[in-house]
Design a protein around this motif. Structure first.
Motif, PDB file in Angstrom:
ATOM      1  N   THR A  87      18.400  60.662  21.536  1.00  0.00           N
ATOM      2  CA  THR A  87      18.732  61.322  22.801  1.00  0.00           C
ATOM      3  C   THR A  87      19.483  60.348  23.702  1.00  0.00           C
ATOM      4  O   THR A  87      19.473  59.133  23.482  1.00  0.00           O
ATOM      5  CB  THR A  87      17.469  61.803  23.536  1.00  0.00           C
ATOM      6  N   ALA A  88      20.119  60.887  24.722  1.00  0.00           N
ATOM      7  CA  ALA A  88      20.875  60.055  25.662  1.00  0.00           C
ATOM      8  C   ALA A  88      19.929  59.214  26.513  1.00  0.00           C
ATOM      9  O   ALA A  88      18.742  59.515  26.653  1.00  0.00           O
ATOM     10  CB  ALA A  88      21.751  60.936  26.547  1.00  0.00           C
ATOM     11  N   THR A  89      20.443  58.154  27.063  1.00  0.00           N
ATOM     12  CA  THR A  89      19.652  57.264  27.919  1.00  0.00           C
ATOM     13  C   THR A  89      20.196  57.312  29.341  1.00  0.00           C
ATOM     14  O   THR A  89      21.383  57.611  29.561  1.00  0.00           O
ATOM     15  CB  THR A  89      19.714  55.806  27.410  1.00  0.00           C
ATOM     16  N   PRO A  90      19.370  57.025  30.335  1.00  0.00           N
ATOM     17  CA  PRO A  90      19.850  57.012  31.716  1.00  0.00           C
ATOM     18  C   PRO A  90      20.888  55.913  31.936  1.00  0.00           C
ATOM     19  O   PRO A  90      20.967  54.927  31.189  1.00  0.00           O
ATOM     20  CB  PRO A  90      18.581  56.736  32.532  1.00  0.00           C
ATOM     21  N   THR A  91      21.669  56.084  32.998  1.00  0.00           N
ATOM     22  CA  THR A  91      22.662  55.077  33.388  1.00  0.00           C
ATOM     23  C   THR A  91      22.072  54.186  34.471  1.00  0.00           C
ATOM     24  O   THR A  91      21.494  54.676  35.445  1.00  0.00           O
ATOM     25  CB  THR A  91      23.933  55.751  33.918  1.00  0.00           C
ATOM     26  N   PHE A  92      22.203  52.883  34.307  1.00  0.00           N
ATOM     27  CA  PHE A  92      21.701  51.941  35.299  1.00  0.00           C
ATOM     28  C   PHE A  92      22.813  51.597  36.288  1.00  0.00           C
ATOM     29  O   PHE A  92      23.953  51.304  35.897  1.00  0.00           O
ATOM     30  CB  PHE A  92      21.190  50.658  34.631  1.00  0.00           C
ATOM     31  N   ASN A  93      22.471  51.635  37.579  1.00  0.00           N
ATOM     32  CA  ASN A  93      23.416  51.249  38.631  1.00  0.00           C
ATOM     33  C   ASN A  93      22.778  50.148  39.474  1.00  0.00           C
ATOM     34  O   ASN A  93      21.603  50.238  39.848  1.00  0.00           O
ATOM     35  CB  ASN A  93      23.736  52.449  39.535  1.00  0.00           C
ATOM     36  N   GLU A  94      23.547  49.115  39.741  1.00  0.00           N
ATOM     37  CA  GLU A  94      23.041  47.985  40.512  1.00  0.00           C
ATOM     38  C   GLU A  94      23.393  48.162  41.987  1.00  0.00           C
ATOM     39  O   GLU A  94      24.553  48.396  42.340  1.00  0.00           O
ATOM     40  CB  GLU A  94      23.619  46.668  39.998  1.00  0.00           C
ATOM     41  N   ILE A  95      22.384  48.044  42.858  1.00  0.00           N
ATOM     42  CA  ILE A  95      22.576  48.132  44.298  1.00  0.00           C
ATOM     43  C   ILE A  95      22.440  46.728  44.869  1.00  0.00           C
ATOM     44  O   ILE A  95      21.433  46.046  44.646  1.00  0.00           O
ATOM     45  CB  ILE A  95      21.539  49.067  44.946  1.00  0.00           C
ATOM     46  N   ALA A  96      23.449  46.265  45.603  1.00  0.00           N
ATOM     47  CA  ALA A  96      23.423  44.965  46.270  1.00  0.00           C
ATOM     48  C   ALA A  96      23.722  45.195  47.749  1.00  0.00           C
ATOM     49  O   ALA A  96      24.888  45.293  48.138  1.00  0.00           O
ATOM     50  CB  ALA A  96      24.444  44.013  45.651  1.00  0.00           C
ATOM     51  N   PRO A  97      22.699  45.336  48.599  1.00  0.00           N
ATOM     52  CA  PRO A  97      22.948  45.623  50.017  1.00  0.00           C
ATOM     53  C   PRO A  97      23.772  44.521  50.677  1.00  0.00           C
ATOM     54  O   PRO A  97      23.391  43.340  50.609  1.00  0.00           O
ATOM     55  CB  PRO A  97      21.537  45.686  50.620  1.00  0.00           C
ATOM     56  N   PRO A  98      24.912  44.855  51.288  1.00  0.00           N
ATOM     57  CA  PRO A  98      25.673  43.839  52.029  1.00  0.00           C
ATOM     58  C   PRO A  98      24.829  43.282  53.166  1.00  0.00           C
ATOM     59  O   PRO A  98      24.189  44.040  53.903  1.00  0.00           O
ATOM     60  CB  PRO A  98      26.883  44.610  52.552  1.00  0.00           C
ATOM     61  N   MET A  99      24.814  41.971  53.290  1.00  0.00           N
ATOM     62  CA  MET A  99      23.995  41.326  54.312  1.00  0.00           C
ATOM     63  C   MET A  99      24.857  40.578  55.306  1.00  0.00           C
ATOM     64  O   MET A  99      25.958  40.129  54.992  1.00  0.00           O
ATOM     65  CB  MET A  99      22.965  40.385  53.683  1.00  0.00           C
ATOM     66  N   GLY A 100      24.371  40.452  56.497  1.00  0.00           N
ATOM     67  CA  GLY A 100      25.040  39.694  57.541  1.00  0.00           C
ATOM     68  C   GLY A 100      24.008  39.076  58.451  1.00  0.00           C
ATOM     69  O   GLY A 100      22.816  39.399  58.394  1.00  0.00           O
TER      70      GLY A 100
END
Length: 323
Positions: A93-106
């Protein structure tokens, strides 16, 4: 002696009985910069105009991080399943797609200064007042960034992400869904139906814990909307501390949300705990520096914070547009 070391009732005794009171001769560079506070007996409680601080922090997911390189993995798509007989083949079966979140910081910073004479002689606690002013200003600035920040040396606000009318299944990850208001520069002829559509555009699992976000001007318009039988869509909170509700969901008033205007998105509806991520390194840090610029004492304050949309399916927008 009237000053930081003298009780405030000394001035009252002078007013009541004429008792002589010695006052310190403190020079202020300008009245607004401190002169008002030093030579006169004033109210020790300083009145100030209130600044609008966004409540997004209260409804979003907040995490403490140890560095600026925070990353989070978010999966999009589910893991499909299938039926098979007892002896039938089980294809992959198909697998989920992983997405990386990198919050911009200041880094927010402020570096106000007060003369040592003012700190000694002012009729109120200048250091505590400055700390409160800095904290209030930081809350206002970060709140604006959580809504519409560019993501360059500051958090990226959820309204700065791309938006499309396509549904969750066909929309790219990181693109929010919006529903048009039905008119180019205002609400269309059936605004109550548009709000109902916006609620049901959000998946049922996300509606548990969802809320509305809008500014006061938009809320004033929405409060007047009625159904065909004359019932108000808006329900005020029945007791203290209870939020107003719209179509059964709480309303959060955020002053940084845009007004109703062509092309704007004045209303957001969603589960912000699931949809928006705030990453911060620590609470506001304030360094008292009496050495660098004598006779002034500097109060160097910093706060490092980032923000980003974590799940673009959990937040929906109502955009002022015909289609």
């Amino acid at each position: 002696m009237l000053g930081a070391a003298a009780p405030a009732e000394g001035f009252g005794a002078f007013v009541r009985s004429g008792t002589t009171v010695e006052t310190k001769a403190v020079a202020g560079t300008s009245d607004a910069g401190g002169g008002y506070a030093v030579p006169r007996e004033i109210d020790a409680m300083i009145a100030a105009t209130l600044k609008v601080a966004s409540p997004i922090r209260a409804i979003a997911q907040v995490v403490r991080v140890g560095s600026a390189g925070y990353r989070k993995l978010v999966t999009s798509g589910a893991t499909p399943s299938g039926w098979a007989s007892e002896a039938g083949a089980r294809p992959e079966t198909a697998t989920p797609t992983f997405n990386e979140i990198a919050p911009p910081m200041g880094e927010l910073y402020a570096n106000p200064a007060a003369s040592q004479a003012m700190l000694d002689d002012a009729a109120f606690d200048v250091e505590a007042w400055l700390a409160g002013e800095i904290a209030g200003e930081f809350a206002r600035a970060e709140g604006q960034a959580f809504v519409s920040g560019s993501g360059v040396d500051r958090p990226r606000g959820f309204l700065s992400y791309p938006a499309a009318t396509t549904g969750d299944a066909a929309r790219p990850f990181g693109t929010l869904q919006y529903l048009p208001s039905g008119a180019a520069a205002d609400f269309g002829s059936d605004p109550e139906n548009r709000l109902i559509d916006l609620v049901h555009a959000l998946r049922g699992a996300y509606r548990q814990g969802a809320c509305w976000v809008m500014n006061a001007q938009t809320a004033a318009r929405i409060r007047k909307f009625k159904t065909a039988d004359g019932a108000f869509l808006w329900m005020p909170g029945l007791s203290g501390g209870q939020p107003d509700t719209l179509l059964g969901y709480p309303v959060v008033e955020a002053g940084d949300m845009p007004d109703i205007a062509a092309g704007a998105a004045p209303i957001a509806f969603g589960n912000f705990k699931a949809g928006y991520l705030i990453a911060e390194r620590a609470e506001t840090q304030i360094l008292r520096d009496p050495y660098s610029n004598k006779p002034f004492v500097h109060f160097y304050a910093t706060r490092r914070v980032g923000g980003a949309v974590m799940n673009s399916e959990a937040i929906k927008l109502l955009k002022i547009a015909a289609a």
